[in-house]
Design an enzyme around this catalytic site. Structure first.
Site, PDB file in Angstrom:
ATOM      1  N   SER A   8       0.842  -1.341  -0.026  1.00 26.14           N
ATOM      2  CA  SER A   8       0.042  -0.022  -0.055  1.00 26.14           C
ATOM      3  C   SER A   8       0.933   1.299  -0.135  1.00 26.14           C
ATOM      4  CB  SER A   8      -0.783   0.082   1.124  1.00 26.14           C
ATOM      5  OG  SER A   8      -1.510   1.214   1.240  1.00 26.14           O
ATOM      6  N   HIS A  33      -0.607  -1.645  -4.285  1.00 26.51           N
ATOM      7  CA  HIS A  33      -1.878  -1.458  -3.669  1.00 26.51           C
ATOM      8  C   HIS A  33      -2.293  -0.238  -3.639  1.00 26.51           C
ATOM      9  CE1 HIS A  33      -5.623  -2.615  -1.479  1.00 26.51           C
ATOM     10  NE2 HIS A  33      -5.308  -1.519  -0.794  1.00 26.51           N
ATOM     11  N   ASP A  35      -4.964   3.054  -2.997  1.00 29.45           N
ATOM     12  CA  ASP A  35      -6.070   3.421  -1.966  1.00 29.45           C
ATOM     13  C   ASP A  35      -6.554   4.582  -2.434  1.00 29.45           C
ATOM     14  OD1 ASP A  35      -6.333   1.018   0.028  1.00 29.45           O
ATOM     15  OD2 ASP A  35      -4.359   1.921   0.704  1.00 29.45           O
ATOM     16  N   MET A  37      -9.518   7.359  -1.880  1.00 28.52           N
ATOM     17  CA  MET A  37     -10.593   7.601  -0.700  1.00 28.52           C
ATOM     18  C   MET A  37     -11.311   8.953  -1.115  1.00 28.52           C
ATOM     19  SD  MET A  37      -8.302   6.897   2.694  1.00 28.52           S
ATOM     20  CE  MET A  37      -7.486   5.236   2.941  1.00 28.52           C
ATOM     21  N   HIS A  66      -7.941   0.123  -4.960  1.00 29.37           N
ATOM     22  CA  HIS A  66      -8.984  -0.278  -3.893  1.00 29.37           C
ATOM     23  C   HIS A  66      -9.856   1.107  -3.842  1.00 29.37           C
ATOM     24  CE1 HIS A  66      -9.970  -1.040   0.899  1.00 29.37           C
ATOM     25  NE2 HIS A  66     -10.955  -0.933  -0.034  1.00 29.37           N
ATOM     26  N   MET A  68     -12.267   3.212  -2.258  1.00 28.96           N
ATOM     27  CA  MET A  68     -13.005   3.739  -1.234  1.00 28.96           C
ATOM     28  C   MET A  68     -14.093   4.847  -1.605  1.00 28.96           C
ATOM     29  SD  MET A  68     -10.463   2.392   1.796  1.00 28.96           S
ATOM     30  CE  MET A  68      -9.244   2.829   0.451  1.00 28.96           C
ATOM     31  N   MET A 137     -11.521  -6.146   4.903  1.00 32.64           N
ATOM     32  CA  MET A 137     -11.112  -4.918   5.587  1.00 32.64           C
ATOM     33  C   MET A 137     -10.926  -5.465   6.927  1.00 32.64           C
ATOM     34  SD  MET A 137     -10.361  -2.318   3.712  1.00 32.64           S
ATOM     35  CE  MET A 137      -9.612  -1.541   5.061  1.00 32.64           C
ATOM     36  N   GLY A 142      -9.984   3.942   5.577  1.00 31.87           N
ATOM     37  CA  GLY A 142      -9.728   5.469   5.995  1.00 31.87           C
ATOM     38  C   GLY A 142      -8.341   5.881   6.282  1.00 31.87           C
ATOM     39  N   PHE A 143      -7.487   4.989   6.850  1.00 36.85           N
ATOM     40  CA  PHE A 143      -6.380   5.479   7.345  1.00 36.85           C
ATOM     41  C   PHE A 143      -5.455   4.147   7.330  1.00 36.85           C
ATOM     42  CE2 PHE A 143      -9.612   7.998   9.373  1.00 36.85           C
ATOM     43  CZ  PHE A 143      -9.369   9.209   8.999  1.00 36.85           C
ATOM     44  N   GLY A 144      -4.206   4.492   7.165  1.00 35.91           N
ATOM     45  CA  GLY A 144      -3.086   3.364   7.241  1.00 35.91           C
ATOM     46  C   GLY A 144      -2.520   3.482   8.786  1.00 35.91           C
ATOM     47  N   GLY A 145      -1.909   2.440   9.081  1.00 35.65           N
ATOM     48  CA  GLY A 145      -1.110   2.328  10.392  1.00 35.65           C
ATOM     49  C   GLY A 145      -2.368   1.850  11.760  1.00 35.65           C
ATOM     50  N   ASP A 175      -6.650  -6.577   4.146  1.00 34.84           N
ATOM     51  CA  ASP A 175      -5.959  -5.274   4.110  1.00 34.84           C
ATOM     52  C   ASP A 175      -6.222  -4.401   5.376  1.00 34.84           C
ATOM     53  OD1 ASP A 175      -5.279  -2.477   3.279  1.00 34.84           O
ATOM     54  OD2 ASP A 175      -7.129  -2.276   1.930  1.00 34.84           O
ATOM     55  N   GLY A 176      -5.201  -4.263   6.027  1.00 36.35           N
ATOM     56  CA  GLY A 176      -5.221  -3.255   7.195  1.00 36.35           C
ATOM     57  C   GLY A 176      -4.615  -4.051   8.459  1.00 36.35           C
ATOM     58  N   GLY A 177      -3.609  -3.472   9.068  1.00 32.67           N
ATOM     59  CA  GLY A 177      -2.860  -3.941  10.424  1.00 32.67           C
ATOM     60  C   GLY A 177      -2.183  -5.052  10.240  1.00 32.67           C
ATOM     61  N   GLY A 197       1.151  -1.392   4.292  1.00 28.23           N
ATOM     62  CA  GLY A 197       1.730  -0.123   4.055  1.00 28.23           C
ATOM     63  C   GLY A 197       2.610   0.303   5.247  1.00 28.23           C
TER      64      GLY A 197
HETATM   65  C1  DX5 Z   1      -7.112   1.561   4.755  1.00 27.34           C
HETATM   66  C2  DX5 Z   1      -6.396   1.007   3.556  1.00 27.34           C
HETATM   67  C3  DX5 Z   1      -5.368   0.315   3.566  1.00 27.34           C
HETATM   68  C4  DX5 Z   1      -4.052   0.742   4.295  1.00 27.34           C
HETATM   69  C5  DX5 Z   1      -3.134  -0.381   4.774  1.00 27.34           C
HETATM   70  O1  DX5 Z   1      -8.293   2.232   4.526  1.00 27.34           O
HETATM   71  O2  DX5 Z   1      -7.375   0.241   2.524  1.00 27.34           O
HETATM   72  O3  DX5 Z   1      -4.937  -0.099   2.331  1.00 27.34           O
HETATM   73  O4  DX5 Z   1      -3.335   1.407   3.362  1.00 27.34           O
HETATM   74  O5  DX5 Z   1      -2.478   0.100   5.515  1.00 27.34           O
HETATM   75  P1  DX5 Z   1      -1.639  -0.551   6.963  1.00 27.34           P
HETATM   76  O6  DX5 Z   1      -0.854  -1.380   6.479  1.00 27.34           O
HETATM   77  O7  DX5 Z   1      -0.784   0.645   7.432  1.00 27.34           O
HETATM   78  O8  DX5 Z   1      -2.760  -0.882   7.963  1.00 27.34           O
HETATM   79 ZN    ZN Z   2      -6.434  -0.677   0.939  1.00 25.54          ZN
END
Ligand code: DX5
Ligand code: ZN
Length: 215
Positions: A8, A33, A35, A37, A66, A68, A137, A142-145, A175-177, A197
């Site tokens: 990501s 990947h 994202d 938004m 992806h 969103m 998901m 909405g957010f990374g990390g 996807d996520g965490g 990501g």
């Molecule tokens: C969140 C995104 C993810 C995100 C993953 O809404 O869809 O793709 O970038 O990021 P990490 O790996 O940091 O959770």
């Molecule tokens: Zn994503």
């Protein structure tokens, strides 16, 4: 089935976008990947078509886009033209999901459907044959990390069962965490593709981090 990793770019430093694309090109990662938004479907705005085109011009690996966004049907052709090879739309954002997925395939892209953490995998039972991949998901989008939601394992197991029973070709993307501590368990539970990501871009050595995530 191969274990695939999709990096990501949301967590990358956009001031060094070229270098980061190069890093992913040289790494063991399989896909980019991306994202998208819109600030409506999710409480954040990321980046848009100019960034996708910039990445597409340099990328040596498929772009896994992806969406969103609300009403994604308006933009399927545009993302194809920008360079997407895989395109996922959210179940929660599509009124005519069957039509949307078929349009994605008709544009010669792989069609994915993404589910928010609260959306049951059973809702896909009448569409699973028409899906190339399901993106679960494992955080609220909405957010990374963010922190991985453990209930995702339960959803992977139920989804895998449905896929096998219905003889569907669908792959499972998480996807996520995702990080070095849960990657192996997620693949073992039935995931085919992991998105990462923060675990990549916050590492001192992102290429090494990618290698470890592929386990
Ligand atoms: C969140 C995104 C993810 C995100 C993953 O809404 O869809 O793709 O970038 O990021 P990490 O790996 O940091 O959770
Ligand atoms: Zn994503």
């Amino acid at each position: 089935m191969d274990r695939l990793l999709s990096v990501s770019m949301l967590s990358s430093n956009f001031g060094k976008l070229d270098d980061n694309v190069d890093m992913v090109n040289k790494s063991e990662a399989d896909w980019f990947h991306l994202d998208i938004m819109d600030g409506v479907f999710v409480p954040n705005i990321s980046y848009g078509l100019p960034i996708i085109r910039t990445i597409a011009a340099k990328a040596l690996k498929p772009l896994d886009v992806h969406l969103m966004i609300v009403d994604p049907d308006r933009y399927l052709e545009v993302f194809k033209e920008a360079g997407a090879q895989l395109l996922s739309v959210h179940y929660e954002a599509c009124i005519h999901l069957h039509r949307t997925l078929h349009r994605i395939r008709a544009l010669d892209m792989k069609a994915g459907v993404a589910l928010n953490p609260h959306t049951s995998v059973e809702l896909l039972s009448d569409i699973i044959q028409d899906v190339d991949f399901v993106l679960l998901m494992s955080v609220n989008p909405g957010f990374g990390g963010q922190v991985f939601i453990e209930h995702t394992y339960n959803k992977i197991t139920r989804l895998k069962e449905m896929i096998v029973k219905s003889d569907s070709p669908a792959l499972i993307e998480i996807d996520g965490g995702v990080n070095q501590r849960n990657a192996e368990c997620l693949y073992a539970a039935g995931a085919d593709i992991l998105v990462a990501g923060n675990a990549v871009f916050s590492a001192a050595d992102p290429q090494q981090s990618i290698k470890e995530l592929k386990v």
